[in-house]
Design a protein around this motif. Structure first.
Motif, PDB file in Angstrom:
ATOM      1  N   LEU A  47      38.296  34.510  27.103  1.00 26.30           N
ATOM      2  CA  LEU A  47      38.217  34.240  28.409  1.00 26.30           C
ATOM      3  C   LEU A  47      38.796  35.253  29.018  1.00 26.30           C
ATOM      4  CD1 LEU A  47      38.197  30.553  28.959  1.00 26.30           C
ATOM      5  CD2 LEU A  47      36.345  31.432  28.942  1.00 26.30           C
ATOM      6  N   ILE A 104      38.846  36.860  32.486  1.00 24.33           N
ATOM      7  CA  ILE A 104      38.557  35.452  33.928  1.00 24.33           C
ATOM      8  C   ILE A 104      38.965  37.172  35.293  1.00 24.33           C
ATOM      9  CG2 ILE A 104      39.869  33.659  35.705  1.00 24.33           C
ATOM     10  CD1 ILE A 104      40.498  33.180  32.563  1.00 24.33           C
ATOM     11  N   SER A 105      38.144  37.393  36.746  1.00 30.22           N
ATOM     12  CA  SER A 105      39.061  38.305  37.150  1.00 30.22           C
ATOM     13  C   SER A 105      38.306  37.443  39.102  1.00 30.22           C
ATOM     14  CB  SER A 105      37.780  39.203  37.139  1.00 30.22           C
ATOM     15  OG  SER A 105      37.787  40.340  38.287  1.00 30.22           O
ATOM     16  N   VAL A 106      39.290  37.302  39.519  1.00 31.75           N
ATOM     17  CA  VAL A 106      39.456  36.524  40.563  1.00 31.75           C
ATOM     18  C   VAL A 106      39.618  37.444  41.995  1.00 31.75           C
ATOM     19  CG1 VAL A 106      40.566  34.355  42.534  1.00 31.75           C
ATOM     20  CG2 VAL A 106      39.858  34.438  40.053  1.00 31.75           C
ATOM     21  N   LEU A 143      46.732  29.804  36.862  1.00 35.43           N
ATOM     22  CA  LEU A 143      46.202  30.043  35.784  1.00 35.43           C
ATOM     23  C   LEU A 143      47.498  30.363  35.234  1.00 35.43           C
ATOM     24  CD1 LEU A 143      44.005  33.044  37.099  1.00 35.43           C
ATOM     25  CD2 LEU A 143      43.633  31.435  35.780  1.00 35.43           C
ATOM     26  N   VAL A 172      39.849  26.770  33.352  1.00 33.13           N
ATOM     27  CA  VAL A 172      38.835  27.794  34.687  1.00 33.13           C
ATOM     28  C   VAL A 172      37.458  27.496  35.277  1.00 33.13           C
ATOM     29  CG1 VAL A 172      38.203  29.824  33.881  1.00 33.13           C
ATOM     30  CG2 VAL A 172      40.063  29.273  33.208  1.00 33.13           C
ATOM     31  N   ARG A 173      36.863  26.905  34.727  1.00 42.12           N
ATOM     32  CA  ARG A 173      35.432  26.468  35.329  1.00 42.12           C
ATOM     33  C   ARG A 173      35.711  26.572  36.556  1.00 42.12           C
ATOM     34  NH1 ARG A 173      31.560  25.188  30.439  1.00 42.12           N
ATOM     35  NH2 ARG A 173      30.994  27.249  30.224  1.00 42.12           N
ATOM     36  N   ALA A 213      37.300  28.632  39.361  1.00 43.86           N
ATOM     37  CA  ALA A 213      36.227  29.453  39.268  1.00 43.86           C
ATOM     38  C   ALA A 213      35.225  28.581  40.372  1.00 43.86           C
ATOM     39  CB  ALA A 213      35.343  29.568  38.634  1.00 43.86           C
ATOM     40  N   ALA A 235      34.614  35.101  41.280  1.00 37.90           N
ATOM     41  CA  ALA A 235      35.472  34.568  40.691  1.00 37.90           C
ATOM     42  C   ALA A 235      34.496  34.930  39.953  1.00 37.90           C
ATOM     43  CB  ALA A 235      36.229  33.372  40.372  1.00 37.90           C
ATOM     44  N   VAL A 281      34.376  34.542  34.810  1.00 44.18           N
ATOM     45  CA  VAL A 281      34.639  34.512  33.938  1.00 44.18           C
ATOM     46  C   VAL A 281      33.420  34.708  32.985  1.00 44.18           C
ATOM     47  CG1 VAL A 281      35.089  32.357  32.386  1.00 44.18           C
ATOM     48  CG2 VAL A 281      35.510  32.462  35.397  1.00 44.18           C
TER      49      VAL A 281
END
Length: 191
Positions: A7, A9-11, A28, A53-54, A57, A67, A69
């Motif tokens: 995954l 992940i960008s937040v 995280l 993670v979902r 997000a 967010a 993913v």
């Protein structure tokens, strides 16, 4: 090449409450994310990780942040191995911290025993300390996706401390009931 999915992940917490940034960082971090750059990290796409993670997000989006993913696989096995090595190195740092702090508990047991202070109160205090180590170790193990080398040493050291505590407890029991022979409690008998 590995079949491991990952995954990305960008937040961004801009637009959300100030506390959101800390919530994201803590979550995280607890998952063991490897940051590629600020606000972009990588985790193995294991079912429990994907679920967490979902949820994260969704929380970020619900609170005004953004967010993304994405699922990916590595095209270069060497790059994937390097990422796994970085993740393992991070877990080893955590395991080594357990290993560095655990001798204090063992020293305390030895010192209290040498002073003849084998009491129920000391047993309770040491049990609480041991439980904190077990809990800490469990948290590290939960994000140890690739079996970092120092993990087994940390588990063994906690088991040795549990055995020493069981011996200490047996001595405390014998001190309070000296007419009976001191039983040898095994670490596996401990909760």
């Amino acid at each position: 090449m590995s079949a491991e999915a990952w995954l990305v992940i960008s937040v961004s917490t801009a637009g959300g409450p100030d506390s959101l940034r800390v919530q994201v960082w803590r979550k995280l971090r607890s998952l063991g994310a490897l940051y590629l750059q600020q606000s972009v990290c990588l985790l193995p796409a294991r079912p429990e990780v994907v679920r967490e993670v979902r949820r994260l997000a969704d929380r970020v989006r619900h609170q005004g942040g953004t967010a993304r993913v994405l699922t990916m696989t590595f095209t270069d096995p060497a790059e994937e191995e390097a990422v796994i090595a970085e993740l393992n190195a991070s877990r080893d740092v955590e395991y080594h911290e357990v290993l560095e702090r655990l001798p204090a508990l063992r020293r305390e047991l030895a010192e209290e025993r040498a002073k003849g202070n084998t009491t129920y109160a000391e047993v309770e205090e040491s049990e609480a300390d041991l439980q904190r180590f077990r809990s800490w170790l469990a948290k590290i193990a939960a994000r140890d996706y690739f079996t970092a080398p120092a993990g087994q040493d940390a588990r063994d050291a906690v088991d040795e401390a549990a055995t020493e505590l069981a011996d200490f407890e047996a001595a405390a029991l014998h001190a309070e009931a000296p007419d009976r022979p001191a039983p040898r409690l095994r670490a596996v008998d401990r909760p």
